[in-house]
Structures are given as C-alpha cells and as structure tokens.
Motif scaffolding. Sequence first.
Motif, mmCIF file in Angstrom:
data_model
loop_
_atom_site.group_PDB
_atom_site.id
_atom_site.type_symbol
_atom_site.label_atom_id
_atom_site.label_comp_id
_atom_site.label_asym_id
_atom_site.label_seq_id
_atom_site.Cartn_x
_atom_site.Cartn_y
_atom_site.Cartn_z
ATOM 1 N N ARG A 24 43.034 -42.433 -5.449
ATOM 2 C CA ARG A 24 44.087 -42.918 -4.466
ATOM 3 C C ARG A 24 45.282 -43.233 -5.526
ATOM 4 N N LEU B 18 48.820 -46.407 -4.522
ATOM 5 C CA LEU B 18 48.301 -47.760 -4.198
ATOM 6 C C LEU B 18 49.421 -48.763 -4.487
ATOM 7 N N THR C 78 44.058 -49.139 2.382
ATOM 8 C CA THR C 78 44.421 -49.279 1.221
ATOM 9 C C THR C 78 43.623 -50.074 0.228
#
Lengths: 331, 73
Positions: free
Chosen positions: A262, A265, A242
């Motif tokens: 991404r 998150l 992550t």
Amino acid sequence: MYSQFSGFKIHSISTVCPSSISTNEIIGDLSKEESERLAVNIGITSKYVSKTEGEGLLELFYKASKRSLEIANVESSEVGLVVVLSQSSDLGSPGISSRLHEKLSLSKDVLVFDVNLGCSGYVKGLHIAMSLMKANGISKGMVLVGDVLSTFEMDEKKLRPLFGDGVSSTVLEYSTLFETSKVSFELGSDGKGWKAITISKTNPPVLEMSGLDVMTFALREVPESINKNLEKSGFTLNDIDTVVLHQANSLINTALERKIKRTDLPRALKEFGNTSGSSIPLVLTTVLGNEYFSQNRKIILSGFGIGLSWGSCIIDIQQGLKTSHELVTGN
Amino acid sequence: MKPMIDVIAEALEVEIETLNEHLNDFRQHPHWDSLAALNLIVLIDQYYSFPLEVDQMKNAKSIKDLESLVTRS
C-alpha cells in the motif's frame, strides 16, 4: 498474540504539540548539502519541540486529555480508566497518571496507571484499555500516549533530526450499543533486541538507537504482524480503508509501505518528525481528521519500537469520531 | 535479478563506475555512511526479498560476499 474485542467506540482523539519549531536545515556540523540529503532521506524537515516549563510532558498531556473529553462530550467524573504510555516523565515516581488524576479531578473510583513504552504505545495502549474495560465493566476510558524527547541527550547528526515532541489523548467507550464494532490485535515483543533503543536513567537522559537494528526489526516484524492480523480476522487489504503506520522516518515507512503493498498511506513525518507513541494519533488528527471520519471506517494501526515491541490492530471507527490538534505555548 | 553492484551504487547514490576501486571493500567507499547502510538493507530486501541482518552486512567485505549471501538463500 492475537485477540479480538467488540463493543468499543472511539469518541475522540486529541493531539497536542509544543509550539516551537526546530528545522532540519543544518544538522549538527553537517554541511548544508549533507543536511539536505539527510532531510530528504528521513522525510522530516521540521518538528515541534518543548522549550519552556509549561510545555513539559504533564502539561501537554493535561491539555490533550481535557480537550479530548470536551470534544467527546464526556465529563471527567465518568472516566473509569486512564492508561498513560510514555517514557519521558520528569519524575521517576509516581507516574504521570497520578498527577493527571489530580489535575483532571477524576473520581477515586478509577483505575489509573503508567506503562513504560514508546513507539508501539498507541496500539498497545488501546489493547490494555480495552482488555481492562471489558474485564471490569468500565464504560469510559482514556489512552494517553506520547513523549517529550527533545530535552534528552542524543546523537546530534543521526538522532536529533528524527525526533519531535507530541502527545495524544483518546476517549473510548465500552457498551453493548457498539457490539457490531470490532477490533482485532496482533501484538509481539522481542527482548533479544532491547539494546537497539535505550534511554538512560541519567540527568538528562541519553537516548541511543541503532538505526540499522531498528530497520531490520521493522522490516521483519511489521508486515508480518499486519498480514497475520488480516488473515486471522478474515480480511484482506481490500477491506481496509487505510493503514496508519508509526511515523519512524521516510526510509522505514517507504520500505514498509512497499512490503505491505500500500503506497498511498497517510504521513505526518514532514511537519512533526518521529513523535514516539503519538505519531499514529497525529496522523489521525492532522492528516485524516474529522471529515475523513464523517463515515464509518475500517483501518489498520501499526506501532513498533523500543522493547523491541510491536502491534497492529484492525479497528472499526464509527462515524463521527471527533479529532482535534493544537499547538500550545508554555509560560 | 539486479546485479549487486547496481544495488550498492543505488544505496550509495553514486555512479556504478565509482565502485570499481571498491569491489573488495565497498564499505570504504567515500560515500559509505549510516544512511547508505540503511539504504542497502532496504534495497536488498526490495530487490532480493532477503532480510539482510546487521551483522551479515558488517561481516561482508566484498561485493561478492554480499552477492553470495543473498543468492544462497
């Protein structure tokens, strides 16, 4: 600037916030509708703010540091380095680190100092601590990051809704036992943009920020720093569990998530707001937590803000990292 | 490529038609505020991959000014 280290283990991260909640229901002299629109856009509905003397920066740091030592099972006498990164000490000098040295009963054979940094403080603090621990053979160190900004004067409509108070303490160890554990840093500064965020030396201090300049800076530098770090370290985003970004506000964080591709998150904005350098640790303790770190993780941390200053690190977190979060009430 | 007028309407969170009166001075639209300006920087980055600087936005008077900025790149 790119650098790599190995041999470090993060034992614990403790975060502490004052217990009083300030909501963003009505902001300054905005109407309820305007306030709601703003709250949705910044993604912050409330934050914790210091109300009493016992919730000052020193007290919060003391509680966080004591707790981080407890859960790491490390004695204060073992600590060889304490670096404090903040911008809201009540005293000009000495730094918070000297007073913490006394309160924590640290040994005299220890390096303690303060660094004047805000939202990039956590990543830069880890880098400073790791550099000094490695160069001087220091086994155990602490990185303390955070601020109490709520007592500062600031624009009631544009800035007050953003900032919450909070601090963090991280205990780390350097040993050949952890040689397989790697961390890489990509760090940067741009003094040309220093006027974008300033804190005056008046009483009370005045916090000023140009949201537009911070937005363009973040969009320009943060994705590039992360991508450069990945490239130089030989990783892709697929290798990363992550990414924890500094929690600036929803507009900036959503834009950054899109740019680094991404969108899943972790965030702690809604409850805590922008807590300066402690916003990354707050995500680690309150959103990810002990269960997440019950296995080995490779994560990216990315901080950016006053300076202008930014940094990203790709860090191996060994399983068993202990996290803790507390709300404290002063006198 | 998304028309600039659509992007500005999205930043302002208004219907496109409300911009007809403000083609030459979009920053005079009643919904223009600091939040709309932030949104516009984000959306121009998103739709045009153009890093709009603050001064460029402040110097752009008309929607056409903005359009020619991002298409020149």
